[in-house]
Every structure is written in C-alpha cells, then in structure tokens.
Design an enzyme around this catalytic site. Structure first.
Site, short mmCIF file in Angstrom:
data_model
loop_
_atom_site.label_atom_id
_atom_site.label_comp_id
_atom_site.label_asym_id
_atom_site.label_seq_id
_atom_site.Cartn_x
_atom_site.Cartn_y
_atom_site.Cartn_z
CE LYS A 185 12.79 11.63 -39.97
NZ LYS A 185 11.46 11.48 -40.58
CG ASP A 220 8.59 9.72 -39.73
OD1 ASP A 220 9.21 8.66 -39.99
OD2 ASP A 220 8.60 10.70 -40.49
CG ASP A 259 8.57 6.67 -21.93
OD1 ASP A 259 9.35 5.79 -21.52
OD2 ASP A 259 8.30 7.70 -21.27
#
Ligand code: NAD
Length: 369
Positions: free
Chosen positions: A194, A226, A255
């Site tokens: 990021k 993102d 996940d």
C-alpha cells in the site's frame, strides 16, 4: 527420524480436526518408520479457563523442548470474548506471543484448487480456468499487529492508536524467502503493498524491489493491496506463483483466497522461524460448527503435510499426504463446507470420515510409489 512434537489442540473445532491430523501423522510415522513423541499442552481460550492463561508456562516449556509444534485454531465466538480480559484473549495472549517467541516470520499459505475441483469455488468455471495454485507468503511477526496499542483520552477526545513498524531486516528476510520459493517453483512473484498511502507501504516496496534485483531470473510484479483484492476475485489465476504480503494485508487476503477456492477449511499454513517452526490452519476456531463432526479437516491435515515439507524436509511424506487428500476430492467426496446447491449429498463426508479415508490411502500406497 526421531522428533518431539508439541500438540496444541486449541478451541472450537480445534480438537476434532487435530484428531484427524494426528491419525494421518501416525500413519506416516508407521509407513516411513519415523518415531514421533507427541506432547499435548493446553493453549487458547480453553487454557485460559482451566489454567488461568491462554499460553501457560508449562505449555511454553513443552514448546521450547519440542522440535516442532502443531497448533489448532484458537478463539471464542465474538459475543463470548467479553468473558476473557483483553490481555488474556487468545490472539493477544497466545497466538502473537507464540509467533514472537519463535520469531516465525514467514507464513506459508498454499491456495490450491486444481481444475478438476472447480465446483468447490463460488466463482464461474471459466474464471478458474486450468486451476489456482498460489503460494501466499505473509510476514508474520512485524507490522501493525506487533506495534504499540494505545487507547486513551487527550484534550477531552477519546482515541485509539496502533503503531505499524517495519525494519529493513524484517522486510528483507521474508522477501528473500519469497524469491527463493518462486525460484524453486520456477514461478513469478507478486508483491502486494500500500505504497500510495502508507510510509510503511513505501518502505516495504522499496526493500522488496531492492531484493528483486538479486533475483533477475524471477518475473516480478507489484500490485496495490486494494487492486489485489479485486483482481483475486475477477482473475485469480494471473497470480499463480508466489504472492508476498505484509502481516495485516496477508491476514485479510489469505482469508479471501479461502473464499475464492470454496472454504477456509482448504487453508493450511506453516509458520517458519530461524530455529523453530509451527503449523496451523489459517482459519479460526469456527465456533458455529464446533463439536458437530462436520468441519473440514483438510486445513489441519494439510498443515501436517506442510510440517513434513517445510519443517522436517521430508518431501516424500508430504507428497503422500497431499496426493491422498486430493484423490479423495477427485473421487467426489467432500465435507459440508464445500457443498454448493449444485452438488448432490451422496458423497457428503464428515470430519472423522475424511481423516479415515486419508489414512486408508496412505496405507494402500507403497513407499516411493
Ligand atoms: P473462523 O475462521 O473461525 O470461521 C469463519 C467461517 O469459516 C465460519 O463459517 C466457519 O464455520 C468456517 N470455517 C472455518 N474453518 C472451517 C473448517 N475447517 N471447516 C469448515 N468450515 C470452516 O472465523 P471467526 O468465526 O470470525 O472466528 C472464530 C474465532 O477464531 C475468533 O475468536 C477469532 O478471533 C479466532 N481466530 C483464530 C485464528 C487462529 O487461531 N490462528 C485465526 C482467525 C480467527
């Protein structure tokens, strides 16, 4: 090989999926003539209730003396967490201290969905294409999870703050592990970051790109976290190879990867340190299905395969477990979490059935075949 192994069953579905993993471990021990001494020790929320600590001193001693550790998931349902004081909750009081104690900085999370098992995924068949095979590597002992955590009041305003810190050593060593894995697999490496917003993101990118210069033979790309989350859903196979993440971003996106291939029950992991390592499923204690013999034990049995592969350097034993598991899936058997409305219930199996079938496959095949 002779090894002492600490067994931390954990909470929720932990004991039931551990039971199946131990069956498989024992089958491999017998077949390949190893000697494993297993020492069970309390860990997690259940340990807090029985021993007054989620990571009791006696468990630390067992882990210190063991060669490797097999850990089940820990934690309570969110609404029950208030029964435990903050500092004794399983994440802050057990998991993070375990990781810190053995400096298990490199977390391997294989995300595998062969083309023949496309129906497990909620994504369209065309999106899965020839199958998903991504090794996600997450930095595990740095970043925001290990920085100072402050809740306070200043000039009449309540606030909370979590510090995110990475040193050059932290980033460099996990980047080297990731590039070495990419080289072994002859695969590309995708670095997730990021850098457009965070100082630690820019720093992460800068150090990983410096390490990349030492691996000119490895195809390398970087992607904002993102965008990576989006791309993983619309075109996951573009990441086949190795993906590298800092701690929190890796926690979340691995996940998501479980969701993409069909279940968190398909997410085993290995946590590797310089001297001691442990394996654990990537998911939590699944309190919603605990005690019902319906959890998918792949994540725990696959963690034992990773123990052989990454911690004990016994690749033949690891391959034996992986191929036994995948044969069961290829025969059409599946646990409830993998079952979509498009499947028939005839081949639905429970947790212990799954373990028994893996053991049977291991026993059926001969060494070296
Ligand atoms: P979870 O990962 O336990 O469960 C999320 C969903 O996935 C649930 O629907 C669950 O039934 C399902 N699931 C997970 N593992 C499965 C398996 N093997 N087979 C079939 N279905 C499976 O997440 P949660 O419910 O948000 O968290 C429960 C507890 O676990 C919390 O206390 C959390 O803090 C803790 N936790 C622990 C770890 C760890 O031990 N490393 C990791 C994540 C969460």
């Amino acid at each position: 090989m002779k090894k002492t192994i600490a067994i931390l069953e954990g909470d929720g579905i932990g004991p039931e999926i551990m039971r199946e993993a131990i069956k498989v471990l024992k089958a491999v021990e017998k077949k390949y003539e190893h000697t494993f001494k297993l020492i069970y020790a309390p860990f997690g929320a259940s340990a807090y209730f029985t021993e007054g600590s989620p990571f009791p001193e006696k468990t630390k001693q067992v882990c210190d003396e063991a060669d490797v550790i097999i850990k089940g998931p820990v934690g309570l349902a969110v609404e029950q967490m208030n029964d435990i004081p903050q500092e004794h909750r399983p994440e802050l009081g057990a998991i993070l201290p375990l990781r810190k104690r053995y400096d298990t900085f490199a977390n391997f999370r294989p995300v595998r969905l062969p083309a023949g098992l496309k129906s497990f995924s909620p994504l369209k068949e065309e999106v899965i294409g020839d199958g998903i095979d991504i090794l996600m590597i997450r930095e595990l002992v740095g970043g925001i999870y290990f920085g100072d955590k402050v809740e306070g009041t200043s000039t009449e305003m309540k606030f909370a703050r979590d510090d995110c810190i990475y040193t050059e050593k932290d980033v460099r060593r996990v980047a080297i592990v990731a590039f070495e894995e990419a080289r072994k697999r002859n695969a590309k490496l995708t670095n997730v970051h990021k850098a457009n917003v965070l100082a630690t993101g820019r720093f992460w990118l800068e150090i990983v790109e410096a390490v990349a210069k030492d691996y000119p033979d490895i195809p390398y790309q970087s992607v904002l976290v993102d965008n990576a989350a989006f791309q993983l859903v619309v075109n996951p196979t573009q990441f086949n190879g190795v993906m590298l993440f800092e701690n929190m971003q890796g926690d979340i996106l691995t996940d998501q990867a479980g969701g993409i291939i069909g279940s968190l029950g398909l997410m085993p992991s290995a946590c590797i340190g310089p001297e001691k390592s442990y394996v654990e499923p990537a998911h939590g204690s699944a309190p919603d299905i605990a005690g019902k013999n319906m959890a998918n034990p792949y994540s725990m049995i696959g963690s034992v395969a990773l123990l052989f592969e990454k911690c004990l350097t016994l690749p033949e034993e690891a391959t034996d477990i992986w191929s036994s598991i995948f044969q069961i899936f290829e025969e059409g058997f599946m646990t409830r979490d993998l079952m979509g409305p498009w499947h028939t219930k005839e081949k639905l199996i429970n947790t212990s059935d799954f373990g028994d079938r893996v053991v049977q496959k291991i026993e059926e095949t001969h060494q070296g075949t």
